[in-house]
Structure formats: C-alpha cells, structure tokens
Design a protein around this motif. Structure first.
Motif, PDB file in Angstrom:
ATOM      1  N   PHE A 103      19.065  -1.016  -5.138  1.00 14.38           N
ATOM      2  CA  PHE A 103      18.881  -0.299  -6.493  1.00 14.38           C
ATOM      3  C   PHE A 103      17.532   0.444  -6.618  1.00 14.38           C
ATOM      4  O   PHE A 103      17.550   1.437  -7.099  1.00 14.38           O
ATOM      5  N   ILE A 106      15.995   2.784 -10.010  1.00 19.29           N
ATOM      6  CA  ILE A 106      16.796   3.175 -10.920  1.00 19.29           C
ATOM      7  C   ILE A 106      17.020   1.873 -11.953  1.00 19.29           C
ATOM      8  O   ILE A 106      16.839   0.879 -11.736  1.00 19.29           O
ATOM      9  N   VAL A 108      19.017  -0.853 -14.122  1.00 25.52           N
ATOM     10  CA  VAL A 108      20.106  -1.703 -13.843  1.00 25.52           C
ATOM     11  C   VAL A 108      20.732  -2.447 -15.232  1.00 25.52           C
ATOM     12  O   VAL A 108      19.595  -2.917 -15.774  1.00 25.52           O
ATOM     13  N   CYS A 164      28.216  -0.013  -8.694  1.00 26.13           N
ATOM     14  CA  CYS A 164      27.841  -1.464  -9.126  1.00 26.13           C
ATOM     15  C   CYS A 164      28.120  -2.442  -7.929  1.00 26.13           C
ATOM     16  O   CYS A 164      28.667  -2.180  -6.873  1.00 26.13           O
ATOM     17  N   ALA A 186      24.565   0.324 -12.190  1.00 24.98           N
ATOM     18  CA  ALA A 186      23.509   1.227 -12.285  1.00 24.98           C
ATOM     19  C   ALA A 186      23.593   1.746 -13.853  1.00 24.98           C
ATOM     20  O   ALA A 186      24.833   2.026 -14.232  1.00 24.98           O
ATOM     21  N   CYS A 378      17.512   6.310  -4.710  1.00 26.50           N
ATOM     22  CA  CYS A 378      17.179   5.327  -5.503  1.00 26.50           C
ATOM     23  C   CYS A 378      15.842   4.710  -4.908  1.00 26.50           C
ATOM     24  O   CYS A 378      15.001   4.421  -5.562  1.00 26.50           O
TER      25      CYS A 378
END
Length: 451
Positions: A103, A106, A108, A164, A186, A378
């Motif tokens: 991730f 970014i 979530v 995802c 995301a 990311c």
C-alpha cells in the motif's frame, strides 16, 4: 554447552492445549454416537495441534558449528485454524508486507462483506463458493470505482485499474460460524496515462445508497456462483430483491429472497426484512496515507488469530470461558461454552486444505502486468529488495548457528525427547466429566475418566 530447549512458540502445555487434550477423544465418540461426521481434515488439524511443540513428536537441533552452543526447537503444526502460536507467526510476515511493500503512501478503505445465514456454513466446506464470495465483492466494488472514475475524470474504462486485498474470516467474536470477508481497497484508482506511466487518483466515499447497490451487485454475482454449483435456481428478480430456491447438500430445498444492504457496523446483521435476507456491506473510514499506525492496527486485526491465550480460561465447572475482544451491543463481555460446544466451534475454524484465505485482486493480482508499477508508485520509489531476518548467532563465539540435526517421532516417546526437557502434565481435575452437546440437546453423556 547446551541450552535445554528453545523458548516455546507452540501451544504444547497451554490451557487450550490441555482443554482439547482432555475432551477431544470423548468429543469424537459423542459425535460418532450421534452420527454427526467430523471431516478428516478437521480431525487431522486437531491432532496436529496436540502434537505442535511436543518434543516427543520431533525436534530440530540448532547449534554452533564448533559445538559451543546447542538448543532444541520442537516442530510446529503450522495450522491455519486455531493454533494461536502458528497463526501469530503467519500474521507477522504478511502484515509487514502489506504495510511496507504494497500500500505504501496511498489511502486505504476497509470494507466488510457479510453473507446471509443460509451460506455461512457451506462456505467453509465448498472452495468454489468461497472463491465466488471473494470474486463477487471485488467485481462489485471495482465496477463502482470504474463508473465513478469515468464520470469524474473522463477516462476510458480500459485505463482505470482498481486494486484490493481480501481476507476471509470464518467466525464471529463468539466463535459462531459466520463467514465474512474483510477487504482493504485502495481508496481510488490507478489511471494508465498515454506514456505508459500510472497515476493514482482518489475517489469520494460512497453514499449509503451506493453501498446498498454494490452489496446487491455482489449478491447477484454470488448467487450466480451458487447457481453454477447447482445449489441455486433463481425464480424472480425485481425491485432490488432476488428470489429463488436454495438446495444445499443434505438439506431441504428452501425458497429464499436476498437483497443488498449497507451495514451499520462490521458485524452486519441476520434479521430478515419482509422475509428477505441481506448481503451486508460495511464501508469504514478511509485511512490516510500518512496514518501508518492506524493501517498497521487494521492489518493486524484482520490477520490476527480468532482468539488469544489471554482470552481463554476454564471455570470450576470445566467449561471454557471466552472473553470477547470488545463488549457486544448488549454488554456481553464473555461467553461460557460447554466442552462439546467449544470443540464444535473450534473445529469449524479449520479451513479446508489448499483454500487460500488471502486474495489479491485488480492491479495487485499476481498476474497483473501493472503490479510492479503500481507498487513502485505507492512506495514512491523502486521496490526495495526483501529484507531477510538475521540468522541466529552463537552467544559464545558469534558464529551463525545452523540446523545440525533433526529427530523424527519415535515409537518410544522417551527416546525422542531432547535432554533436560521439562515434563508437562495435565493438571488434576474432576474424575467425572459431564458433557452435553449444545447443538441438538439430546440427553447427556457421562464418562468416567482418570485425569
């Protein structure tokens, strides 16, 4: 110089281990008496759990090449159902990878997809239906994100890439069978530009009406998967409600109605509305890119074992007491389970072999051609090489320790136990064990057993 045994990271000798050891064979006999079959993979998982960390069932010798220091580590069962030690080890590496290597920077958003009661048991034994549950949620959310991105950014659908990670849970906090899916999506989409690079653009939070629409689309996709297995025959679909006949194995045909609904919390609900059962979808608040501690807390919660050692105790009546992680809506803080009821719920936590409980979809899928670019975007930099743990070293000479021997289970348990291993005995208890099955409530089974 030897160390008697490595620090225990296995359940051998814990309270749960002793509780299952006392009641397991009696529970199997009772289930056989009632003609309630226990699947082979569950029996194998529980027996492996009882051997997990037992030096008599095999151990490894880890030592210094020069013989200055040696220690012993008992073999683990590597169970995925309820072995707390093994699940904590499995939680550590994937959690770190999701936070630091997937991730990145970014936002979530957390989603929880709950199934109606009619499907909550069969999902644990039918891999195809579990795959359908995973896929139905991902497709429904991705369709909403693509439509929203096309409307806001005027970008064609083929250049929009959501992503995802989904994790399946098999039970609620009280260990009642309740299959549901946690999704880390995301909070936006990756857009492929003309020069081949990716750009992340955030999307607004969906409204309750949009959440209900997503849940209904996931409901239709899952019913289609059930229809492919031959268990569902749709009869009518109108006004956001799908009707049909559900015929599960070893069960009577039922005429049921389903619809999609936005849940008030992550626990969803089970009460029907006008005779129709809901596919609940809960949408949590987005975790901002800079709030890494909150993301770490969420990932650890999703990947955590169903319960921990500190939540378990045994009362004077011999029943298992499970303290909940947080009180329920009615104020219930703990649940008391009779031995057979506790083993029934523990057994349902065991997944089938080769059933993946963590899935990657969209741009994070293993076969996605843009996966490496998305992860690099990311992280804000090229993907770093995976860090390896430092190997253990000898406390005397500092050399790297390695496995110098491995002992497999022996017919004579006394010959297999490593030196200076402390003896673990079952604590004294009542000679008379009274157990009653909580599922059918038919009679009581009394057994004389010395402990």
């Amino acid at each position: 110089m030897t160390h008697p045994i490595a620090p225990s990271h296995a359940p051998y000798g814990t309270l749960l281990w002793k509780f299952i050891q006392i009641h397991f064979e009696l529970w199997l006999s009772f289930r056989k008496l009632k003609r309630r079959y226990v699947p082979a993979h569950i029996r194998t998982a529980i027996r492996n759990f009882l051997r997990c960390g037992d030096p008599a069932q095999g151990f490894k010798s880890i030592g210094c090449p020069d013989g200055h220091f040696t220690r012993y580590a008992a073999n683990r069962c590597k169970g995925r159902g309820f072995c707390i030690r093994c699940l904590l080890i499995r939680q550590r590496d994937p959690g770190t990878r999701l936070i630091d290597r997937v991730f990145g920077n970014i936002p979530v958003r957390h989603l929880v997809f709950c199934f109606p009661p009619a499907f909550r048991f069969i999902l644990g034994f039918d891999k195809a239906l579990l795959d359908g549950g995973f896929t139905s949620l991902a497709r429904a959310v991705f369709n909403h994100q693509r439509n929203m991105a096309m409307e806001l950014f005027a970008v064609p659908s083929e250049r929009i890439h959501p992503g995802c990670i989904e994790v399946a849970h098999r039970a609620s906090s009280t260990l009642v069978t309740n299959h549901h899916i946690h999704g880390l999506f995301a909070d936006g989409v990756f857009i492929e530009l003309d020069d081949g690079t990716l750009e992340f653009r955030r999307l607004p939070r969906p409204s309750d009406t949009q959440v209900a629409t997503i849940a209904y689309e996931a409901c239709l996709a899952f019913c289609a998967a059930v229809e492919e297995r031959g268990f569902w025959k749709p009869t009518r679909e109108s006004n956001g409600v799908v009707e049909g006949v559900l015929t599960l194995p070893n069960a009577r045909a039922q005429h049921l109605k389903f619809f999609g609904q936005a849940a008030r919390d992550s626990e969803g609900g089970t009460a029907p509305v006008n005779g129709a059962y809901a596919f609940h979808l809960f949408v949590g608040n987005a975790i901002e890119a800079e709030d890494r501690p909150q993301l770490e807390h969420l990932v650890n919660y999703i990947l955590a074992p169903p319960f921990l050692d500190r939540q378990i105790s045994v009362n004077p009546a011999g029943n298992l007491v499970l303290r909940l992680k947080r009180p329920m809506h009615d104020g219930t803080a703990e649940v008391e389970l009779e031995p057979f009821e506790a083993l029934d719920r523990i057994a349902e936590l065991v997944p089938r072999r080769h059933a993946n409980t963590v899935r990657y979809y969209g741009i994070y899928a293993p076969r996605s051609k843009l996966r490496s670019k998305a992860i690099a975007l990311c992280l804000g930099e090229p993907r770093p090489p995976r860090e390896r743990r430092a190997p253990p070293t000898c406390p005397i000479c500092g050399k790297v320790m390695r496995v110098i021997g491995q002992v497999k289970p022996s017919r004579d348990a006394a010959d297999a136990v490593p030196p200076d291993t402390p003896e673990i005995r079952t604590p004294p208890g009542q000679d008379r064990i009274e157990a009653m099955s909580s599922n059918d409530g038919q009679g009581r089974l009394f057994c004389q057993r010395g402990i």
